[in-house]
Design a protein around this motif. Structure first.
Motif, short mmCIF file in Angstrom:
data_model
loop_
_atom_site.label_atom_id
_atom_site.label_comp_id
_atom_site.label_asym_id
_atom_site.label_seq_id
_atom_site.Cartn_x
_atom_site.Cartn_y
_atom_site.Cartn_z
N GLU A 40 0.65 -1.16 0.04
CA GLU A 40 -0.01 0.09 0.02
C GLU A 40 0.69 1.25 0.08
O GLU A 40 1.82 1.09 0.38
CB GLU A 40 -0.88 0.15 1.06
CG GLU A 40 -1.90 -1.20 1.41
CD GLU A 40 -2.93 -1.02 0.21
OE1 GLU A 40 -3.23 0.00 -0.30
OE2 GLU A 40 -3.73 -1.98 -0.02
N ALA A 48 1.15 3.83 1.85
CA ALA A 48 1.42 4.28 3.18
C ALA A 48 2.79 3.52 3.65
O ALA A 48 3.71 4.01 4.05
CB ALA A 48 0.40 4.17 4.17
N ALA A 49 2.51 2.25 3.23
CA ALA A 49 3.64 1.43 3.73
C ALA A 49 5.03 1.41 2.94
O ALA A 49 5.88 1.66 3.18
CB ALA A 49 3.36 -0.19 3.50
N ILE A 53 5.87 4.34 1.30
CA ILE A 53 6.48 5.45 1.98
C ILE A 53 7.32 5.45 3.00
O ILE A 53 8.50 6.01 3.10
CB ILE A 53 5.28 6.65 2.15
CG1 ILE A 53 4.82 7.09 0.85
CG2 ILE A 53 6.07 7.86 2.54
CD1 ILE A 53 3.46 7.92 1.07
N VAL A 54 6.91 4.72 4.06
CA VAL A 54 7.73 4.54 5.05
C VAL A 54 8.95 3.74 4.81
O VAL A 54 9.81 3.84 5.17
CB VAL A 54 6.80 3.80 6.37
CG1 VAL A 54 7.76 3.62 7.64
CG2 VAL A 54 5.79 4.68 6.89
N ASP A 70 11.51 5.44 3.30
CA ASP A 70 12.15 6.77 4.00
C ASP A 70 13.52 6.44 4.35
O ASP A 70 13.81 5.42 4.63
CB ASP A 70 11.34 7.07 5.28
CG ASP A 70 11.51 8.32 5.75
OD1 ASP A 70 12.72 8.68 6.18
OD2 ASP A 70 10.76 9.00 5.83
N ASP A 101 2.67 4.37 14.91
CA ASP A 101 1.86 4.43 13.76
C ASP A 101 2.54 3.75 12.57
O ASP A 101 2.29 2.75 11.75
CB ASP A 101 1.04 5.48 13.41
CG ASP A 101 0.04 5.98 14.59
OD1 ASP A 101 -0.67 4.65 15.12
OD2 ASP A 101 -0.44 6.96 14.41
N GLU A 102 3.90 4.22 12.51
CA GLU A 102 4.65 4.32 11.02
C GLU A 102 4.88 2.70 11.37
O GLU A 102 5.26 1.90 10.23
CB GLU A 102 5.83 4.95 11.00
CG GLU A 102 5.47 6.43 10.64
CD GLU A 102 6.75 7.33 10.57
OE1 GLU A 102 6.70 8.10 9.66
OE2 GLU A 102 7.32 7.02 11.55
N THR A 111 2.21 0.33 10.37
CA THR A 111 1.96 0.44 8.83
C THR A 111 2.91 -0.36 8.07
O THR A 111 2.35 -1.16 7.14
CB THR A 111 2.18 1.89 8.37
OG1 THR A 111 1.62 2.77 8.85
CG2 THR A 111 2.12 1.99 6.82
N PRO A 151 4.26 8.45 -4.72
CA PRO A 151 3.65 9.20 -3.57
C PRO A 151 4.92 9.66 -2.92
O PRO A 151 4.77 10.61 -1.93
CB PRO A 151 3.28 8.00 -2.43
CG PRO A 151 2.74 7.24 -3.69
CD PRO A 151 3.71 7.09 -4.75
N TRP A 152 6.33 9.14 -3.11
CA TRP A 152 7.58 9.52 -2.34
C TRP A 152 8.35 10.45 -3.56
O TRP A 152 9.70 10.49 -3.24
CB TRP A 152 8.31 8.47 -1.85
CG TRP A 152 8.36 7.27 -2.93
CD1 TRP A 152 9.41 7.46 -4.13
CD2 TRP A 152 7.79 6.21 -3.49
NE1 TRP A 152 9.19 6.28 -4.89
CE2 TRP A 152 8.02 5.50 -4.40
CE3 TRP A 152 6.47 5.66 -2.42
CZ2 TRP A 152 7.35 4.34 -4.86
CZ3 TRP A 152 5.75 4.58 -3.09
CH2 TRP A 152 6.39 3.97 -4.21
#
Length: 691
Positions: free
Chosen positions: A288, A290-291, A293-294, A297, A427-428, A431, A507-508
Motif C-alpha cells: 500500500e 502508506a507502507a 512511503i515508510v 524513507d 503508527d509508522e 504500517t 507518492p514519495w
C-alpha cells in the motif's frame, strides 16, 4: 553560368563521404584479419582478446542509414601560416585545431591507410567548437558546415561564416529539420544537434556529479547518454576497469534508449532498472502507498543499522587457546576492548566479523612473544582457526542474513520496536508490519520496497561494488532508500542524475534535487537546468504548462525552440470508436503514433483497435515490430516520445492516481510525449486546471 562538376561543393563532400566509408571498411577489415593464435599465453587470455576484437569489429560497423559525419569545421587561416592538406583539402594530421585546418566531425574516428584522420570523433577536443562556436565567440572557426542526409545519402549542406560581420546569425534550417525529423522506432542519438548548454553538461569532468533538471523535450535523457559516451572516450582506461551503468525507470524505457550508445560505437555500457540492482529476492508482492512511503524513507537505514549491529554481544567469558602443552587465555576485558574498537571503526559488519578472529589471535601472539616464543604469521593463522576462537566469534559476532533480518523486522513487532525507537512512530511501525505469518524468507511475498531494504542490509554486511560512473534517469520518482541503493553503486565514482520535478508521479516523489543528491551521497553535486525544448511543439508545451502552477510552481516552463508549431486539437468524443478514428487519422502522417490512456482504459481500447483491424504494439516492442501505433498505459509513458499522440480522456488519467496532485503530474507527462502533433479526446469534462 553553370558550376563545373568538379567545383560543386556537394560533389566534393559526397566524394569525401565515399572515401571515408571505404576507409572505415578498411579499418574494420584490418581488425577482422588479426591473427591471435600465437599471441596469448593461455586459452583464457585468448578468449578475452577474441571478445575485445569482436567488440572492436562491432564498434566499426558502418550503419548505412546513419551519417558517418554531419559537420565540418574550417579554422581561421592566419597570414603566413602553413596548412597541410590531403585530397580535396581535408585535414591530414591529428593535431588540435590550428591555422587553416579543416575537420570533418562525425560519430567516430576514421583514418586512412596512412593514419591521417578523415573523420574526427565528435568527442575530441577539436570538435567542441562545432557545438559551441558562435558569432559572439567564433573560437577561431571561420566556417561551420552542416550536412543534410536523406537515409544514408548526403543531399545538402549549409554554411555559417562565423567571422563574417556581414552575415547575420540565423537558425540553421538543417539543424531545425534534424530536430523535427519524425521519430520512428527507438530513440536516436542527438550527436548532430547538441546545443551549447547541453554540450557543457556532456563534457563535464568525470570527477563531479551533475544533476540535470529538464522539462519535457529538453533532451536530458539524450544528454545523459551522450555524457556516458563522452566519458568513455575521455577516460576509457579508467572506466574500462571500474565500469559504467545507465539506470532507467522500467524495461520499456530501456528498450527505447538501447540503440543510442551502440550507434555512437559504445557497446559495453550496462543498462538496468533499480529493481534489477536490488534483485536479491524474488518480488511477488506489492505495498500500500502508506507502507511504501515508510519503507522508502531514509530513516529506515538507521533502523537497519541498529538491527544489524544488535547481533553483536559483548563476551561473557574468556577465550582459552590450547597449543601443545600450553594454554593461552584472552580475558573478557581484553575481548571487550577488541569488540569496541571494531565497532568504533564503523567498518562493514562482515568485514569486522572477519577481522575479529585475527584480532583475538594477535592477542594470543602477544602473550606468546612475552613468554619468549617467536610465533610467525602461520601461527597467527592457526590460532585464528582454532575451535575456541571460532566458537567465541560465533557467539560474539554471529553471521547475519540480510533477507532474514528484514523479514524479522517486518514480522516481529517487538524486534522492530526495539530498533525503530525514536526513529519511526508507533503508527509508522504498524504500517509496515506484515499481518500474516511467514514461514521463511524464501516463501515471503517481497515487495519492491522490501528488496531495497534487503539491499541496504546487504551493504551493511558487505560493501557493494562501486562503478566509475552511473547515469540515473527519471530520478524524480525514486524514494530516498532507492537513491541510497544507487549511490552505493558509485561511492568511489560519479553520477549524472536526470529528471523533472514536475513529472514525479510516485507518492514519495523527489521534492528537491539537493535533497536527492544528499540521499545519493553526492552533496557536492551541481544542479543544472535545461529550459529550451527541442521535442515538444510550442502549442502542446504551452497547453501542458498550464498544469505547472498546480504541480511544481517553482519550475521554469519549457520554451519550445521548434519553428514548426505542430498540430494540436482538443476533440470531444462519444466512445472508443471515435478514439480509434483519431488514431487512424494520425496514421495518415509520417512517423510513430502513440495512443496514451489511463491504465484501466487500455484493455477496452485494445479490444476496439482489434475490432477495427488496426494493428498496435506495446511499449518496448518498437525495436522489433513494424506497426507504427503503440498503445501506451499512462503509467509507462514517462520517457517515451511519439511523432503524433492521441491522448484519451485526461480526467481518467488524473482519477487513476491515488491523489489529485499525482494525477495532474501523470497528466503532464502524457501531454508532453508528442513530437509533431497532439489530439486530446475526451468523453468527460477536462480537468479544470487545463481550462
Amino acid at each position: 553560368m553553370s558550376t563545373p562538376v568538379g567545383d560543386d561543393p556537394l560533389v566534393r563532400e559526397r566524394s569525401h563521404l565515399a572515401r571515408s566509408r571505404a576507409a572505415l571498411r578498411a579499418m574494420r577489415e584490418d581488425v577482422e584479419s588479426l591473427d591471435i593464435s600465437d599471441v596469448t599465453a593461455n586459452w583464457v587470455n585468448a578468449e578475452v582478446l577474441a571478445r575485445q576484437i569482436d567488440e572492436r569489429v562491432k564498434a566499426l560497423a558502418d550503419l548505412s542509414d546513419t551519417p558517418l559525419f554531419f559537420g565540418r569545421l574550417d579554422y581561421l587561416r592566419r597570414p603566413g601560416a602553413e596548412r597541410t592538406e590531403g585530397t580535396d583539402g581535408e585535414r591530414a594530421d591529428g593535431a588540435d585545431g590550428a591555422d587553416g585546418e579543416r575537420f570533418y566531425i562525425g560519430r567516430r574516428h576514421v583514418h586512412d591507410q596512412d593514419g591521417d584522420p578523415m573523420v574526427v570523433d565528435w568527442r575530441a577536443p577539436v570538435s567542441q567548437p562545432f557545438y559551441r562556436a558562435s558569432k559572439k565567440d567564433p573560437m577561431d572557426v571561420a566556417l561551420r558546415r552542416r550536412f543534410g542526409y536523406t537515409g544514408g545519402d548526403l543531399t545538402a549542406y549549409e554554411d555559417e561564416h562565423l567571422l563574417d560581420p556581414a552575415e547575420a546569425a540565423a537558425t540553421s534550417k538543417l539543424l531545425q529539420r534534424e530536430i523535427e525529423r519524425p521519430r520512428v522506432g527507438p530513440m536516436r542519438d542527438i550527436v548532430a544537434t547538441i546545443q551549447p548548454e547541453q554540450d557543457e553538461i556532456v563534457r563535464a569532468g568525470l570527477g563531479g556529479t551533475v544533476c540535470v533538471q529538464g522539462g519535457p523535450g529538453t533532451g536530458k535523457t539524450a544528454v545523459g547518454l551522450h555524457r556516458v559516451a563522452y566519458l568513455l572516450y575521455a577516460h576509457r582506461e579508467r572506466l574500462a576497469r571500474t565500469g559504467t551503468l545507465v539506470i532507467g525507470p522500467n524495461r520499456s524505457f530501456l528498450h527505447y534508449i538501447e540503440q543510442v550508445l551502440p550507434a555512437l560505437g559504445e557497446l559495453t555500457v550496462r543498462q538496468a532498472t533499480v529493481d534489477d540492482l536490488v534483485a536479491h529476492v524474488e518480488v511477488r508482492g506489492t505495498d500500500e502507498a502508506a507502507a511504501a512511503i515508510v519503507k522508502g524513507d531514509a530513516r529506515m537505514a538507521q533502523v537497519l543499522r541498529r538491527a544489524v549491529h544488535a547481533h553483536v554481544t559483548m563476551p561473557a567469558e574468556p577465550v582459552v587457546v590450547v597449543r601443545g602443552s600450553r594454554r593461552w587465555r584472552v580475558p573478557v576485558y581484553e575481548l571487550e576492548d577488541i569488540v569496541r574498537e571494531l565497532l568504533d571503526r564503523g567498518i562493514r559488519y562482515g568485514a569486522a566479523r572477519e577481522a575479529l578472529p585475527r584480532r583475538i589471535a594477535h592477542a594470543v601472539l602477544v602473550q606468546m612473544e612475552r613468554s619468549g616464543e617467536a610465533p610467525d604469521d602461520r601461527v597467527q593463522d592457526a590460532v585464528a582457526r582454532n575451535a575456541a576462537v571460532k566458537a567465541a566469534v560465533k557467539q560474539i559476532w554471529p553471521p547475519v542474513d540480510p533477507a532474514r533480518l528484514v523479514l524479522r523486522l517486518l514480522t516481529d513487532a517487538d524486534f522492530l520496536a526495539a530498533h525503530a525507537e525514536g526513529v519511526l512512530s508507533a503508527d509508522e511501525q504498524k504500517t509496515i508490519l506484515w499481518t500474516k505469518p511467514v514461514r521463511s524468507a524464501r516463501s515471503a511475498r517481497w515487495s519492491a520496497a522490501d528488496a531495497v531494504l534487503i539491499d541496504e542490509a546487504q551493504d551493511l554486511v558487505q560493501r557493494t561494488h562501486s562503478l566509475g560512473h552511473v547515469v540515473l534517469d527519471e530520478a524524480q520518482d525514486l524514494s530516498p532508500m532507492q537513491y541510497r541503493a544507487v549511490g552505493r553503486r558509485c561511492t568511489t565514482g560519479s553520477a549524472t542524475v536526470l529528471g523533472d520535478l514536475a513529472q514525479g508521479t510516485t507518492p514519495w516523489a523527489t521534492r528537491s534535487w539537493h535533497e536527492a543528491l544528499a540521499h545519493l551521497g553526492k552533496t557536492d553535486g551541481v544542479v543544472e537546468e535545461l529550459t529550451a525544448g527541442f521535442r515538444v511543439p510550442t502549442d502542446v508545451i504551452a497547453y501542458a504548462s498550464r498544469l505547472l502552477p498546480h504541480i511544481a510552481p517553482g519550475l521554469t516552463p519549457v520554451a519550445s525552440v521548434r519553428e514548426n508549431p505542430g498540430s494540436f486539437e482538443i476533440r470531444p468524443v462519444t466512445g472508443p470508436a471515435d478514439v480509434i478514428a483519431a488514431c487512424e487519422e494520425s496514421l495518415g502522417n509520417e512517423g510513430s503514433i502513440g495512443l496514451i490512456a489511463a491504465d484501466a482504459r487500455v484493455p477496452a481500447l485494445a479490444k476496439a483497435l482489434a475490432a477495427a483491424g488496426v494493428g498496435h504494439l506495446a511499449p518496448g516492442e518498437e525495436t522489433t515490430h513494424e506497426a507504427r501505433l503503440t498503445l501506451v498505459p499512462a503509467s509507462l509513458a514517462k520517457g517515451l516520445e511519439y511523432d503524433y499522440v492521441v491522448l484519451d480522456d485526461p480526467q481518467a488519467i488524473v482519477d487513476g492516481e491515488p491523489d489529485a496532485r499525482t494525477g495532474l503530474r501523470r497528466l503532464y507527462v502524457t501531454l508532453t510525449r508528442a513530437v509533431s502533433g497532439l489530439t486530446v479526446t475526451h468523453t468527460t469534462p477536462l480537468p479544470p486546471q487545463l481550462t
